[in-house]
Design an enzyme around this catalytic site. Structure first.
Site, PDB file in Angstrom:
ATOM      1  N   LEU A  24       0.842  -1.206   0.000  1.00  0.00           N
ATOM      2  CA  LEU A  24       0.000   0.000   0.000  1.00  0.00           C
ATOM      3  C   LEU A  24       0.870   1.247   0.000  1.00  0.00           C
ATOM      4  O   LEU A  24       0.875   2.028  -0.944  1.00  0.00           O
ATOM      5  CB  LEU A  24      -0.919  -0.027   1.232  1.00  0.00           C
ATOM      6  N   ASP A  25       1.594   1.424   1.086  1.00  0.00           N
ATOM      7  CA  ASP A  25       2.485   2.574   1.243  1.00  0.00           C
ATOM      8  C   ASP A  25       3.755   2.064   1.915  1.00  0.00           C
ATOM      9  O   ASP A  25       3.802   1.947   3.144  1.00  0.00           O
ATOM     10  CB  ASP A  25       1.791   3.627   2.108  1.00  0.00           C
TER      11      ASP A  25
END
Length: 754
Positions: free
Chosen positions: A433-434
């Protein structure tokens, strides 16, 4: 009194989700919840539905509704009773709702009915909320025994003419009711020529189990047949019965008398119940499966016909993001997945229910064992702590095995780039995701702006994994979906970013002081603060023109101030404390940690206010109340973890701030681009992901990390990502195919012009 709630009921709808019928669910509109209880054996729920009356649910599975229960109760009872020449004594095992007993008493020959149910709660609750079913449990012909059916059968050999087992599905306590020892007990408890009828599952869902039941009962009873009924609120609208007799000449499909007062059952339905649809008859009678082949099974057949090569994937780790990743990988029938954890039980739990998946125990600290397993596979997914990735890559270089991780490329990993290239392997990183999804949409928008002649003047990117707003009711507005230690230590990382062309550096101890309110939507009160070092992304994203570049973290308002107070008081200190022992109370630990004169709450609060210097009394009250909620002033004995304050605090927070059953998380990610076009005009572009977890299913964080990782794995295996070396998704060539597949999974960002 708080209103009743239940995790199976969300937004006014009951959802019957179970691994016993994967990919489908019955839903009913709920008017109101009538009863919720945890009995000694199961979860008991009763609700009033909009269209089916009162509904009894056990362990999340519908047992009966006022509208359609009669079709099941009548058929499970009258099939064995009406085909028996003279049933007098009847035993009902399970069926505490009383519906089967009601039907048994419609037979004039019956002199005695015994109901044996292990859970008194079902009987008690049914008398209150399903009286039309349970009323006859008080008949003088009926004797109710609360206890174990196995023991009751063993104590009553050759006693009953008909035994009816109204069981739940074969999981948990009811699993034993579908096994041979139970059917032997049933046989032995019958009088000569006696009949049984047991809940026999659904033709559409459980044909292999039904076939096993038929074969097993045929070994015990000379006459054994499967019959079925229709009922809309049972999975796939159908359920069956194993009907057996000790008399080899008995024709179970022929009723010997009429049954009065029925709504579903009649003589012709009795006969027809044993006439099976051809797909079921073919399996049960001939062992031939003529059902349609589609989806993954069809793909597997096609791959076999085309002689496609099997690819072997090793997945290291069993954390919460691993399951969505594993599920994606095994969609391709040519992929064989091996899940490796330090303990075999963890790996086996993750592999459970996955096709083409096996579990092994593996200690990644053993270089020899790691080398052996990595070399035996075509690709390794490393979801273990990032500190092990370099060792995994070294093993992969030796074994010429591709690697995928979700972690940032560390200096130790980057040093292996040339060796990876020489080995011809792809080491794909930062694809969760990040980092991960954030890269895909940063690269997309930046490329599009540059292609149109524009410039990125400012790039702001913030991401947060949070409890959904309705689940965020604690002083920190936060819950842990992964390592609490990792979450708290990340708050002590230093950070750097660019602001109006100048680099700003923040020490870890000052980080929370830089948190500022950040607007994304009127529905949320977020704060944002920088995360790690954003400066290199001017180069990584090819935006030398950018004057401001910030990549950071989102939290709900109030979180940073609370964490800053914990930091100021020394609670995030990971150094060992010899004085931290089980003999101390929480208040005494707090006293020593902050240097207060004594452990009274008044003294501790006064000292905390001196150290933390709260801006006003409201903020002081809020944070001190939060400390009280954590238990920092408590007289309870502390349970030290790791002999340090940080880990001891983590242990306490993990108990207080875990996700409860039925709760969900939220992932919020937003990029904000300030763009200057060739004509001098400016625009603000945003790319936003707002993703909620599924109560009882995967969290939003697990999906948004695990699925991109699975996609990247498949693209490496398929040769779409084919550049050797240590990679991260910073280029259009890598990002585009991942993003396109991600969007087909419903995980794309919404792009807007403000």
């Amino acid at each position: 009194m708080a209103p009743l709630s239940h995790p199976s009921i969300q937004d006014g709808w009951f959802r019957e989700i179970s691994s016993q019928w994967p990919g489908q669910a019955m839903t009913l509109k709920v008017n109101k919840i009538l009863h919720v209880e945890k009995s000694l054996y199961q979860d008991v729920l009763v609700f009033e539905s909009e269209t089916y009356g009162n509904v009894l649910v056990l362990d999340g599975v519908i047992q009966c509704t006022e509208r359609d229960e009669f079709s099941y109760q009548e058929m499970i009872a009258h099939l064995p009773l009406a085909s028996h020449p003279n049933p007098k004594r009847v035993l009902v095992i399970g069926g505490g709702d009383g519906g089967v007993v009601r039907e048994v008493l419609k037979h004039e020959s019956v002199e005695e009915v015994v109901l044996c149910d292990i859970d008194e709660a079902v009987i008690r609750v049914s008398k209150i909320y399903l009286p039309h079913m349970a009323a006859l449990l008080d008949s003088p012909k009926v004797r109710v025994f609360v206890g174990d059916g196995f023991k009751f059968l063993a104590d009553n050999e050759a006693t009953y003419d008909v035994i009816i087992t109204d069981s739940s599905d074969p999981v948990g306590p009811a699993e034993s009711l579908f096994q041979k020892p139970y059917f032997q007990l049933l046989h032995d408890a019958l009088t000569p020529g006696g009949h049984i009828s047991t809940q026999g599952e659904c033709l559409w869902l459980h044909l292999p189990l039904i076939s096993q039941l038929r074969d097993m009962t045929a070994e015990i009873f000379p006459t054994s047949q499967y019959a079925y009924t229709t009922i809309p609120t049972y999975p796939s609208g159908q359920i069956g019965f194993m009907v057996c007799s000790k008399d080899p000449s008995r024709n179970l499909s022929e009723p010997l008398r009429k049954v009065p007062g029925t709504r579903y059952y009649n003589e012709n339905i009795h006969r027809c119940a044993f006439v099976l649809p051809e797909f079921a008859r073919a399996i049960l009678a001939r062992g031939k499966d003529i059902r349609p082949v589609f989806g993954r099974a069809a793909a597997a057949l096609k791959a076999l016909e085309e002689g496609k090569k099997t690819r072997k994937i090793l997945l290291l780790g069993s954390g919460f993001v691993a399951r969505p990743c594993a599920e994606y990988v095994v969609r391709d029938p040519t992929n064989e997945l091996t899940i490796a954890c330090r303990t075999l039980s963890s790996a086996a739990a993750l592999a459970d229910g996955l096709p083409n998946a096996a579990a092994i125990a593996l200690d990644v600290n053993s270089t020899e064992a790691l080398d052996e397993q990595v070399a035996a596979h075509d690709l390794v997914i490393s979801l273990i702590p990032y500190t092990y990735h370099a060792a995994v890559i070294k093993s992969a270089i030796k074994g010429k095995t591709h690697v995928v991780t979700t972690s940032y490329v560390s200096p130790a990993m980057r040093e292996l780039d040339e060796e990876a290239k020489r080995a011809g392997i792809i080491v794909m990183n930062e694809i969760g995701l990040d980092p991960g999804i954030d890269h895909l949409y940063a690269v997309k928008t930046i490329s599009e702006v540059h292609e149109k002649g524009g410039k990125i003047k400012q790039f702001l990117s913030y991401c947060g994994g949070l409890p959904a707003p309705e689940c965020s009711g604690n002083p920190l507005g936060y819950k842990f979906s992964w390592s609490s230690r990792g979450v708290l230590l990340a708050l002590l990382n230093s950070a750097s970013y660019l602001s109006e062309g100048k680099q700003v550096d923040i020490t870890g101890s000052d980080l929370m002081g830089y948190a500022k309110p950040y607007f994304i939507s009127p529905a949320f009160a977020f704060v944002a603060y920088p995360n790690r070092n954003s400066v290199p992304f001017r180069e990584f994203y090819n935006i030398p023109e950018a004057e401001t570049i910030v990549r950071g973290t989102l939290r709900y308002q109030g979180f940073p101030e609370f964490i800053k107070a914990l930091v100021d008081l020394g609670w995030l200190d990971a150094t060992e404390k010899e004085w931290l022992t089980e003999n101390l109370t929480w208040a005494e630990v707090t006293q020593r940690a902050i240097g207060a004169n004594d452990a009274s709450e008044r003294t501790l609060v006064a000292h905390i206010k001196t150290v933390c210097k709260f801006p006003d009394e409201n903020e002081s009250t809020r944070i001190v109340s939060g400390f009280r909620w954590i238990g920092l002033f408590s007289s309870e004995k502390v349970k030290p973890r790791g002999k340090n304050l940080l880990d001891t605090l983590c242990a306490q927070l993990e108990t207080l701030m875990r996700y409860e059953t039925g709760e969900r998380d939220l992932v919020m990610l937003q990029h904000k681009f300030v763009v200057e076009w060739q004509d001098g005009t400016q625009q603000i572009l945003t790319s936003t992901l707002e993703k909620y977890g599924s109560p009882g299913g995967h969290s939003a964080m697990a999906v948004t990390v695990g699925v991109p990782c699975g996609i990247a794995t498949q693209l490496v295996l398929d040769g779409v990502i084919n550049t050797p070396g240590v990679l991260a998704p910073y280029t259009k060539e890598i990002c585009e195919p991942i993003r396109a597949t991600l969007e087909s999974e419903g995980l794309g960002l919404i792009e807007r012009v403000l």
